[in-house]
Design a protein around this motif. Structure first.
Motif, PDB file in Angstrom:
ATOM      1  N   LEU A   1      41.874  41.764  38.958  1.00  0.00           N
ATOM      2  CA  LEU A   1      41.934  41.118  37.725  1.00  0.00           C
ATOM      3  C   LEU A   1      43.190  40.540  36.969  1.00  0.00           C
ATOM      4  O   LEU A   1      44.608  41.554  37.789  1.00  0.00           O
ATOM      5  CB  LEU A   1      41.626  42.657  36.732  1.00  0.00           C
ATOM      6  CG  LEU A   1      40.146  43.349  37.807  1.00  0.00           C
ATOM      7  CD1 LEU A   1      39.930  45.188  36.875  1.00  0.00           C
ATOM      8  CD2 LEU A   1      39.221  42.917  37.248  1.00  0.00           C
TER       9      LEU A   1
ATOM     10  N   GLY B   1      37.848  42.627  43.320  1.00  0.00           N
ATOM     11  CA  GLY B   1      37.942  41.344  42.770  1.00  0.00           C
ATOM     12  C   GLY B   1      39.690  41.500  41.814  1.00  0.00           C
ATOM     13  O   GLY B   1      39.356  42.910  41.549  1.00  0.00           O
TER      14      GLY B   1
ATOM     15  N   THR C   1      35.758  37.349  37.245  1.00  0.00           N
ATOM     16  CA  THR C   1      36.673  37.310  38.434  1.00  0.00           C
ATOM     17  C   THR C   1      35.712  37.528  39.569  1.00  0.00           C
ATOM     18  O   THR C   1      34.992  37.707  40.492  1.00  0.00           O
ATOM     19  CB  THR C   1      36.354  39.821  38.293  1.00  0.00           C
ATOM     20  OG1 THR C   1      36.450  39.962  37.055  1.00  0.00           O
ATOM     21  CG2 THR C   1      36.470  39.629  39.141  1.00  0.00           C
TER      22      THR C   1
END
Length: 200
Positions: free
Chosen positions: A111, A109, A98
């Motif tokens: 995904l 972050g 990530t």
């Protein structure tokens, strides 16, 4: 086709690297800083500092910039090794892959950033203690949004004055065109999972 992301060292996207990505995409589209400022409603001085890596954009401003550039929120997080395979039907994401970005009051972050044309934008985030810089920090965009609190206490503040305090394992689902922001009013941070669904 299944793509399983291996386990290299954790990734941290610096302010300088993110600024360069924004600048490169802006120039690729033939936009001046002033044009991008008008399209995103983010001030010219803020954009200039962000492109030079002097500041990190807040989540709300980063979202506004990505939408002004007609990009998915996660597009600027892609790494050179991301392959963007259009035939992919399963994507396994490893925590160590990530890409994390630090901004004012946020660490987040993206995904599944390798998935092309996805209908959802999932994010893992941490909201840090502190107050918004100004009223423009309210995020407002098309689509719908889902937030699940993993750890800590999250306050959802809406521009119309409504507030909802969420504890661990609580969740909220709302229309993203309601001006909103995330607040950590108790403790040092709150860990959340966010999924945005865009209207296409």
């Amino acid at each position: 086709m299944t793509k399983d992301l291996a386990n290299p060292a954790p990734n941290l996207l610096s302010k300088t690297a993110m600024g360069a990505r924004i600048r490169d995409e802006r120039k690729r589209q033939g936009l001046t800083l002033l044009m991008l400022a008008r399209l995103s409603n983010v001030s010219l001085s803020t954009l200039s500092k962000a492109e030079r890596g002097l500041i990190g954009l807040s989540y709300e401003k980063f979202l506004a910039v990505s939408r002004a550039l007609k990009m998915d929120l996660s597009d600027l997080f892609k790494t050179p090794r991301d392959q963007n395979e259009s035939g992919m039907d399963i994507l396994v994401g490893r925590a160590s892959r990530t890409v994390t970005y630090h901004a004012h009051r946020y660490e987040y972050g993206m995904l599944a950033s390798e998935w092309i044309n996805k209908k959802m934008t999932p994010m893992h985030g941490r909201v840090l203690a502190g107050k918004p810089r100004d009223a423009s920090d309210f995020s407002q965009h098309e689509g719908e949004e889902f937030i699940f609190v993993i750890e800590g206490q999250l306050t959802m503040q809406f521009q119309d004055g409504r507030r909802h305090v969420l504890q661990a394992r609580d969740s909220i689902y709302f229309k993203s065109n309601l001006g909103h922001l995330y607040l950590c009013e108790h403790g040092e941070s709150v860990e959340i999972l966010v999924v945005c669904v865009n209207n296409h």
